[in-house]
Motif scaffolding. Structure first.
Motif, short mmCIF file in Angstrom:
data_model
loop_
_atom_site.label_atom_id
_atom_site.label_comp_id
_atom_site.label_asym_id
_atom_site.label_seq_id
_atom_site.Cartn_x
_atom_site.Cartn_y
_atom_site.Cartn_z
N ALA A 83 35.44 47.39 51.68
CA ALA A 83 34.18 46.63 51.82
C ALA A 83 33.91 46.24 53.22
N THR A 84 34.81 45.49 53.93
CA THR A 84 34.50 44.87 54.90
C THR A 84 34.67 45.49 56.22
N THR A 85 35.57 46.56 56.13
CA THR A 85 35.68 47.54 57.31
C THR A 85 35.01 49.01 57.38
N GLY A 86 34.73 49.38 56.13
CA GLY A 86 34.30 50.74 55.91
C GLY A 86 35.20 51.70 56.04
N VAL A 87 36.54 51.29 56.12
CA VAL A 87 37.80 52.23 56.18
C VAL A 87 38.27 52.48 54.83
N ALA A 88 38.41 53.29 54.21
CA ALA A 88 38.81 53.32 52.77
C ALA A 88 40.41 53.11 52.82
N HIS A 89 40.53 52.32 51.61
CA HIS A 89 42.10 51.86 51.42
C HIS A 89 42.25 51.94 49.98
N THR A 90 43.55 52.08 49.44
CA THR A 90 44.04 51.94 48.14
C THR A 90 45.22 51.23 48.17
N HIS A 91 45.52 50.77 46.91
CA HIS A 91 46.75 49.91 46.74
C HIS A 91 48.09 50.59 47.44
N ALA A 92 47.89 52.33 47.67
CA ALA A 92 49.20 52.68 48.37
C ALA A 92 49.20 52.43 49.60
N ASP A 93 47.96 51.87 50.24
CA ASP A 93 48.39 51.54 51.67
C ASP A 93 48.32 50.30 51.98
N VAL A 94 48.13 49.53 50.86
CA VAL A 94 48.27 48.01 51.09
C VAL A 94 49.43 47.41 50.59
N TRP A 95 50.10 46.52 51.23
CA TRP A 95 51.22 45.75 50.72
C TRP A 95 50.92 44.32 50.35
N ALA A 96 51.52 43.38 49.98
CA ALA A 96 51.29 41.96 49.67
C ALA A 96 52.44 41.24 49.74
N ALA A 97 52.57 40.01 50.08
CA ALA A 97 53.73 38.87 50.08
C ALA A 97 53.27 37.65 50.03
N ASN A 98 54.41 36.72 50.30
CA ASN A 98 54.02 35.30 50.16
C ASN A 98 53.73 34.93 51.76
N GLY A 99 52.30 35.24 51.90
CA GLY A 99 51.91 34.81 53.53
C GLY A 99 52.06 35.96 54.26
N SER A 100 51.54 36.08 55.25
CA SER A 100 51.84 37.08 56.25
C SER A 100 53.27 36.94 56.93
N ASN A 101 53.68 35.71 57.01
CA ASN A 101 54.87 35.36 57.51
C ASN A 101 55.86 35.96 56.90
N GLU A 102 55.83 36.25 55.50
CA GLU A 102 56.69 36.95 54.72
C GLU A 102 56.35 38.45 54.82
N VAL A 103 55.32 38.85 55.10
CA VAL A 103 54.91 40.25 55.44
C VAL A 103 55.75 40.47 56.77
N LEU A 104 55.50 39.65 57.75
CA LEU A 104 56.31 39.98 59.04
C LEU A 104 57.67 39.97 59.00
N GLN A 105 58.30 39.17 58.17
CA GLN A 105 59.73 39.29 57.95
C GLN A 105 60.11 40.54 57.21
N GLN A 106 59.30 40.95 56.45
CA GLN A 106 59.73 42.22 55.69
C GLN A 106 59.62 43.28 56.83
N ILE A 107 58.47 43.26 57.65
CA ILE A 107 58.56 44.38 58.53
C ILE A 107 59.72 44.48 59.51
N LEU A 108 60.11 43.30 59.94
CA LEU A 108 61.38 43.23 60.96
C LEU A 108 62.47 43.36 60.27
N HIS A 109 62.72 43.04 59.17
CA HIS A 109 63.83 43.38 58.23
C HIS A 109 64.17 44.95 58.30
N ALA A 110 62.93 45.68 58.12
CA ALA A 110 62.96 47.24 57.99
C ALA A 110 62.91 47.96 59.29
N PHE A 111 62.19 47.39 60.19
CA PHE A 111 62.18 47.89 61.54
C PHE A 111 62.87 47.31 62.86
#
Ligand code: PMP
Length: 364
Positions: A83-111
Motif C-alpha cells: 500500500a505504501t510503496t506500490g510494489v506488490a509484496h506477499t508473505h513469501a517475500d517478507v520476514w519478521a523478527a523481534n526488532g530489526s536488530n534480530e532481522v539483522l542478526q539473522q541476516i548476518l548469521h546466514a550470510f
C-alpha cells in the motif's frame, strides 16, 4: 554486566569478546527523553483497547507454541509495504523478527560468520559492526564524505578492494540522517557479488523512495524495516525484511524456532490494523525535526541535513560530552553518539522539543 565479567577469575569467553562493552544508550529517569529515536506519541486509547483484546484472544492458547512462520503478521506487513510503496509484496517475500536488530542478526548469521567480511559506511549504526563481529565476521569500515554522503565511485572502489560478503547501506543513516539515493544503491549492488542490506529503519520520515523499488530481479538485495520508529511500537519489538523468497528461506535456517511469541504477533497485527492512525504521527514528528534543525541553525550550530526523526548537530567548543551532561542535569536526555564535537537529538512532541530547545539555549 561488565563488572561481573572482570570481578572474578576470567570466564573462558571467546577472545574477541574480552574487554567489549554491551551496546546501549543510558536509560535515565529524566523528564524529556530524546535519545533513542523513538516516536514520542504513545498508542491511542482505541489502539490500546485493541491490543488488550488481541492479547486476551491469545492468552488461552499460551500453552501452545506460536505460529512458527508468523504468516498472518507477514501478510499484514506485506499489505502495508504494497500500500505504501506500490510494489506488490506477499508473505513469501517478507520476514519478521523481534526488532530489526534480530532481522539483522539473522541476516548476518546466514550470510556472514567466521571467515567472511561485512562492509559499512561510517559513521553509521554501530550495531551493524557489533552484530557482524558477534557472528565471527570481520567488519570493514569505509568512510562517508565530509557531508556524510556515500560517494558512489569511492564505494565501488571499496567494494572492489574488499570484496565483502555483506554490504550495509543505512538510509536515512543513523546517526547523521543522511539519505542514499537509489542510484547509489544500484551501483553498490552492481559492484558486489555479495549481499546488500539496506537498513530503512527511518524510511517513513524520509521523502526518498524505498529500496523495495529495486527488489525486482535483485535477489541479493535485502531491505530491513522496523515498527520501532514511525509506528511508535519500539516496546513491542517487531522488525521485518523485504527480500526474495529464497532469502526468507535462508533466514529460516538460522532463526530460532518460534522466535516471535504469540503475544508479539497478535499485538503487531492489532497495531497494523491502526496503521493509518499510527503513521499520522509522522508529519508531526517531521515538523518538530525541521523545527529543531531551523532553531539550532539560527543559534549558529552546524546541523547535518536529515531525512530521519533526529538531528545531528555540533556542540559549541567541540565539547559534546560536556554539553550532553549539562543537558541531562537540566532534565533533557539526548544522545552522545561518540563524536567528539556532535550530539544527536530525537524529535519529540512539541512540548518535549520546546523543553530541549529552551534547555540548550540556557546552556549556550
Ligand atoms: N537500524 C537502525 C538504523 C536503527 O537506528 C535501529 C534502532 N536504533 C535499528 C535498526 C534497530 O531497531 P529495532 O531493533 O528496534 O527495530
Amino acid at each position: 554486566m561488565s563488572e561481573h565479567l572482570t570481578a572474578t577469575a576470567p570466564l573462558p569467553l571467546r577472545p574477541e569478546l574480552i574487554g567489549k562493552e554491551p551496546y546501549g544508550a543510558p536509560q535515565l529517569d529524566v523528564a524529556v527523553r530524546l535519545n533513542t529515536n523513538e516516536n514520542p506519541h504513545s498508542p491511542s486509547a482505541a489502539l490500546a483497547d485493541d491490543i488488550v483484546a488481541a492479547v486476551r484472544d491469545v492468552v488461552t492458547d499460551l500453552n501452545r507454541y506460536p505460529d512458527r512462520e508468523a504468516t498472518a503478521l507477514r501478510s499484514s506487513l506485506a499489505d502495508y509495504l504494497t500500500a505504501t510503496t506500490g510494489v506488490a509484496h506477499t508473505h513469501a517475500d517478507v520476514w519478521a523478527a523481534n526488532g530489526s536488530n534480530e532481522v539483522l542478526q539473522q541476516i548476518l548469521h546466514a550470510f556472514a560468520g567466521a571467515g567472511r567480511t561485512v562492509l559499512g559506511f561510517e559513521p553509521t549504526y554501530s550495531m551493524h559492526h557489533t552484530i557482524a563481529e558477534s557472528t565471527g565476521a570481520t567488519y570493514i569500515a569505509a568512510p562517508r564524505d565530509a557531508d556524510y554522503r556515500i560517494d558512489a565511485a569511492a564505494v565501488v572502489a571499496a567494494i572492489e578492494r574488499h570484496r565483502p560478503d555483506v554490504t550495509f547501506v543505512c538510509t536515512p543513516n543513523n546517526p547523521t540522517g543522511t539519505s542514499t539515493p537509489l542510484e547509489t544503491i544500484e551501483a553498490i549492488y552492481d559492484a558486489t557479488e555479495g549481499i546488500v542490506v539496506v537498513d530503512e529503519a527511518y524510511i517513513e520520515f524520509s521523502t526518498q523512495p524505498s529500496a523495495v523499488h529495486l527488489l525486482h530481479g535483485r535477489r541479493r538485495l535485502l531491505v530491513s524495516r522496523t515498527m520501532s520508529k514511525a509506528f511508535g511500537f519500539a516496546g513491542a519489538r517487531v522488525g521485518y525484511l523485504a527480500a526474495a523468497p529464497e532469502v526468507v528461506d535462508a533466514l529460516r535456517l538460522v532463526r530460532l524456532p518460534y522466535h516471535l511469541s504469540s503475544l508479539t504477533q497478535a499485538i503487531a497485527l492489532a497495531a497494523l490494523r491502526h496503521r493509518d492512525e499510527l503513521l499520522a504521527t509522522v508529519d508531526a514528528v517531521v515538523g518538530q525535526r525541521d523545527r529543531i534543525a531551523r532553531e539550532l541553525s539560527a543559534l549558529g550550530l552546524t546541523v547535518a541535513p536529515t531525512d530521519a526523526n533526529f538531528v545531528l548537530f555540533s556542540a559549541p567548543d567541540g565539547d559534546a560530552t560536556g554539553l550532553w551532561r549539562r543537558l541531562v542535569d537540566a532534565g533533557v536526555l539526548i544522545r552522545d553518539v561518540g563524536f567528539a564535537d556532535r550530539l544527536r537529538v530525537t524529535a519529540g512532541t512539541e512540548a518535549e522539543t520546546t523543553a530541549f530547545l529552551a534547555a540548550l539555549r540556557g546552556l549556550l
